[in-house]
Every structure is written in C-alpha cells, then in structure tokens.
Design a protein around this motif. Structure first.
Motif, PDB file in Angstrom:
ATOM      1  N   CYS A 190       0.844  -1.372   0.146  1.00 54.95           N
ATOM      2  CA  CYS A 190       0.072  -0.103  -0.064  1.00 54.95           C
ATOM      3  C   CYS A 190       0.884   1.292   0.010  1.00 54.95           C
ATOM      4  O   CYS A 190       1.877   1.150   0.461  1.00 54.95           O
ATOM      5  CB  CYS A 190      -0.847   0.087   1.234  1.00 54.95           C
ATOM      6  SG  CYS A 190      -1.738  -1.717   1.746  1.00 54.95           S
ATOM      7  N   GLU A 235       4.878   3.881   2.402  1.00 56.84           N
ATOM      8  CA  GLU A 235       4.518   2.551   2.016  1.00 56.84           C
ATOM      9  C   GLU A 235       4.234   1.527   3.240  1.00 56.84           C
ATOM     10  O   GLU A 235       4.980   1.696   4.377  1.00 56.84           O
ATOM     11  CB  GLU A 235       5.471   1.974   1.126  1.00 56.84           C
ATOM     12  CG  GLU A 235       5.434   2.635  -0.358  1.00 56.84           C
ATOM     13  CD  GLU A 235       6.348   1.535  -1.148  1.00 56.84           C
ATOM     14  OE1 GLU A 235       6.307   1.525  -2.389  1.00 56.84           O
ATOM     15  OE2 GLU A 235       7.225   0.872  -0.642  1.00 56.84           O
ATOM     16  N   SER A 276      -3.241   3.498  -2.745  1.00 57.02           N
ATOM     17  CA  SER A 276      -3.325   2.559  -4.120  1.00 57.02           C
ATOM     18  C   SER A 276      -2.662   1.307  -3.336  1.00 57.02           C
ATOM     19  O   SER A 276      -1.718   1.383  -2.566  1.00 57.02           O
ATOM     20  CB  SER A 276      -2.571   3.160  -4.847  1.00 57.02           C
ATOM     21  OG  SER A 276      -3.062   4.319  -5.504  1.00 57.02           O
ATOM     22  N   ILE A 277      -3.201   0.241  -3.937  1.00 54.55           N
ATOM     23  CA  ILE A 277      -2.765  -1.018  -3.212  1.00 54.55           C
ATOM     24  C   ILE A 277      -2.536  -2.087  -4.474  1.00 54.55           C
ATOM     25  O   ILE A 277      -3.239  -2.102  -5.313  1.00 54.55           O
ATOM     26  CB  ILE A 277      -3.632  -1.764  -2.307  1.00 54.55           C
ATOM     27  CG1 ILE A 277      -4.321  -0.834  -1.414  1.00 54.55           C
ATOM     28  CG2 ILE A 277      -3.468  -3.129  -1.852  1.00 54.55           C
ATOM     29  CD1 ILE A 277      -5.270  -1.305  -0.285  1.00 54.55           C
ATOM     30  N   ASP A 296       4.690  -4.462  -5.910  1.00 53.12           N
ATOM     31  CA  ASP A 296       4.925  -3.180  -6.278  1.00 53.12           C
ATOM     32  C   ASP A 296       4.603  -2.498  -7.473  1.00 53.12           C
ATOM     33  O   ASP A 296       4.196  -1.576  -7.839  1.00 53.12           O
ATOM     34  CB  ASP A 296       6.754  -2.920  -5.919  1.00 53.12           C
ATOM     35  CG  ASP A 296       7.128  -1.572  -5.976  1.00 53.12           C
ATOM     36  OD1 ASP A 296       6.125  -0.851  -5.127  1.00 53.12           O
ATOM     37  OD2 ASP A 296       7.847  -1.150  -6.864  1.00 53.12           O
ATOM     38  N   LEU A 299       1.144  -1.742  -7.420  1.00 55.21           N
ATOM     39  CA  LEU A 299       0.653  -0.765  -6.978  1.00 55.21           C
ATOM     40  C   LEU A 299       0.977   0.183  -7.907  1.00 55.21           C
ATOM     41  O   LEU A 299      -0.010   1.168  -7.830  1.00 55.21           O
ATOM     42  CB  LEU A 299       1.824  -0.497  -5.918  1.00 55.21           C
ATOM     43  CG  LEU A 299       1.769   0.521  -4.929  1.00 55.21           C
ATOM     44  CD1 LEU A 299       0.482   1.000  -4.359  1.00 55.21           C
ATOM     45  CD2 LEU A 299       2.897   0.842  -3.950  1.00 55.21           C
ATOM     46  N   THR A 310      -7.531  -0.638  -6.116  1.00 55.95           N
ATOM     47  CA  THR A 310      -6.437  -2.058  -5.767  1.00 55.95           C
ATOM     48  C   THR A 310      -6.237  -2.427  -7.393  1.00 55.95           C
ATOM     49  O   THR A 310      -7.167  -2.691  -7.920  1.00 55.95           O
ATOM     50  CB  THR A 310      -7.213  -2.828  -4.849  1.00 55.95           C
ATOM     51  OG1 THR A 310      -7.168  -2.090  -3.623  1.00 55.95           O
ATOM     52  CG2 THR A 310      -6.592  -4.118  -4.709  1.00 55.95           C
TER      53      THR A 310
END
Length: 312
Positions: A190, A235, A276-277, A296, A299, A310
């Motif tokens: 995240c 993060e 953002s995930i 990553d 992400l 997501t």
C-alpha cells in the motif's frame, strides 16, 4: 593435597580428599546437566569443609578453607537460594566446631580462634552477598536494555507497527509454510496517494498524523492473524497467511471504504486520505523479493490508473 595427606600418614583425610576429587571429576564429565553438576560440586564442597572443620584438617588449618564457600555458593545458587544455603552451612560449621571440642576430635587453640574464623566467614559471606546483589541488579538492567533495543530494532517508532526487518523474517516463515504445507498467503503493498502534497501543504506534523491514522485503519481492517508493517516512508505492507488473492482484494476494498468514512480531523473535508494497493498471491517457485517486486508493480499500475484503487 590428597597425595600429601597420604604421604603424611593421614589416611582418613587422604580418603576424603580422594573421594571429593572423584566426585568433582564426575560432575565435570556430566556437564550436560549444568545445574545438577554445579549442585554436586557445591554440596560436595560443603561436606568436605565440614569435615575439615570437625577434624582440624592439617595442623588445625582446615577451617581456613571455608572462606571459599561464600563466593562459590552465590555464583552457583544466586542471591536468594545462596543466602539460604550459606545460613545452613554456617549453622553446620558452628555445630562442627562444637562437636570437635565436645567429642575431643580436635582442640582448637587459642579459644578465640573459633570465633574469629566464624566472624571472618560472616563478613566474607556478607561481602559476597552484596557483590551478588549488585551483579544481579546490573544483569537485570542489561537484560531490560537488550529487550528494549530488540523492540526498537523491529518496531517503527511513529506508527508502532513492525518494520521491514521484522516483516522479512515473518515473510520467510510464511514462505516456508507455503513450501512445506502448501499454506497460501497474500501480500498487499500500500502507498499513500499524493503524500508529498500533504507534507508540503499542511506540514510534516500533519503528514505524520496521516501515517498514524492509516496505520490504525490498516490494523482495524485486516484479519486476526494478518501482519501489517511500515515498509518504508508512506508505504505499508500487509501479509495475510492462509489466504488467496480474492481475500486480499476483499480486505483492500474494506480498507478503502474505512478511509473514506473516517477522515483525519486535521485535514480539510475536501482532502481525503487515499491509498493505492497492489495485491498478489505468493508463489512457491518465486522468491520473496520477486513477490514483493510483483506487488510493487501492481501498486504502480493502480497509481497510473487514477490512484485510490486496488490492482491484483
């Protein structure tokens, strides 16, 4: 000393010293059980000392050896148990002096010799006890400091979440469970959207408040056995054991909804904290580093698609 006693014709003392030597040898050989070996050495020493006091040893010098008892006792038994043993040993020594005279086993001259030995032993015992007390206090401080440093080494001070170092160890455990028992687990990476803007416009104190708020939100919205950590900067990494990717997406949507419904008091209503995930299900054939790299990438895909979403 046993050999010297033999050459001097003191056969009883020779046998006592010889038996003690064999007991010490046995205790050292069986060192695997440390407590048993140490107690054997200690109580064998007590018996030998009482014998030397009772019989006078060599020309009445036997009682001098009792001064080694205090430091050895406290070293092996500690302060509380050692004090108890020393008191019992002192009583036994007093009785040995009494019976040596009453039974005419050995006559200590002058009469003040016995009292001086006893008083000297008590002083040495008290000094040994004080030393053991200070040593234990110092050790307690060292242990407490070590435990504190261990916590500091694994916990992020701002959010009180585990840090990257601790998390990597847990991920290795999850990966081992995946390889050994085929227990799946999910990684969620995240990142706070527009975090630099929050810092620049509202200040770093509000930025820290935003990270703390996010950490609490994450903790409240993940499963019981899941791990959430501060991965670095803005993060955060979430690991959910015994879960598949769909479960990760479900948790992510829950987090998005919670952030939307619980704003930060210090921020204007028009400014929402969003993240953002990237969600992935870890694979047995892939290393942890590659798993994280893949999360990553997802992400940043979420960032490119408009943020506050997501990707899996």
């Amino acid at each position: 000393m046993s050999c010297i006693a033999f050459t001097n014709g003191e056969h009883l003392l020779f046998m006592m010293l010889l038996c003690s030597s064999f007991i010490y040898m046995w205790a050292f050989i069986s060192y695997i059980n440390v407590e048993k070996s140490a107690n054997t050495i200690l109580y064998n020493l007590y018996v030998l000392m009482i014998y030397l006091v009772l019989t006078g040893g060599v020309e009445g010098t036997g009682p001098i050896w009792i001064f080694i008892v205090s430091p050895v006792t406290f070293s092996i038994r500690g302060l509380k148990r050692g004090t108890f043993d020393i008191v019992l040993f002192l009583i036994a020594v007093i009785l040995a002096f009494y019976f040596a005279d009453a039974l005419d086993i050995y006559n200590y001259e002058p009469n003040q010799y016995t009292y001086r030995v006893l008083f000297s032993f008590i002083i040495v015992a008290m000094l040994s006890a004080f030393y053991e007390y200070t040593r234990e206090k110092y050790n307690d401080k060292i242990i407490a400091l070590s435990q504190k440093n261990e916590v500091l080494a694994t916990i992020d001070p701002l959010t009180n979440l585990p840090n990257r170092r601790y998390t990597m160890k847990k991920l290795e455990e999850f990966k081992l469970a995946l390889s050994r028992d085929q227990t799946p687990f999910v990684i969620m990476l995240c990142d706070v959207d527009n975090f630099k803007k929050i810092n620049d416009v509202y200040g770093h104190d509000i930025g820290d408040e935003a990270l703390t708020h996010l950490a609490n939100t994450l903790k409240q919205n993940i499963p019981d056995k899941a791990l959430v950590s501060r991965w670095g900067g803005e993060e955060f990494l979430i690991a959910i054991p015994n879960a598949v990717k769909e479960k990760g997406v479900e948790v992510a949507n829950k987090i998005h909804a919670s952030l939307k419904n619980n704003s930060i008091c210090e921020l204007p209503e028009s400014v929402n904290l969003t993240i953002s995930i990237g969600v992935i299900q870890c694979l047995e054939a892939r290393s942890i580093d590659l798993d994280i790299k893949h999360a990553d990438e997802l992400l940043y895909t979420a960032k490119e698609q408009g943020k506050n979403r997501t990707c899996s």
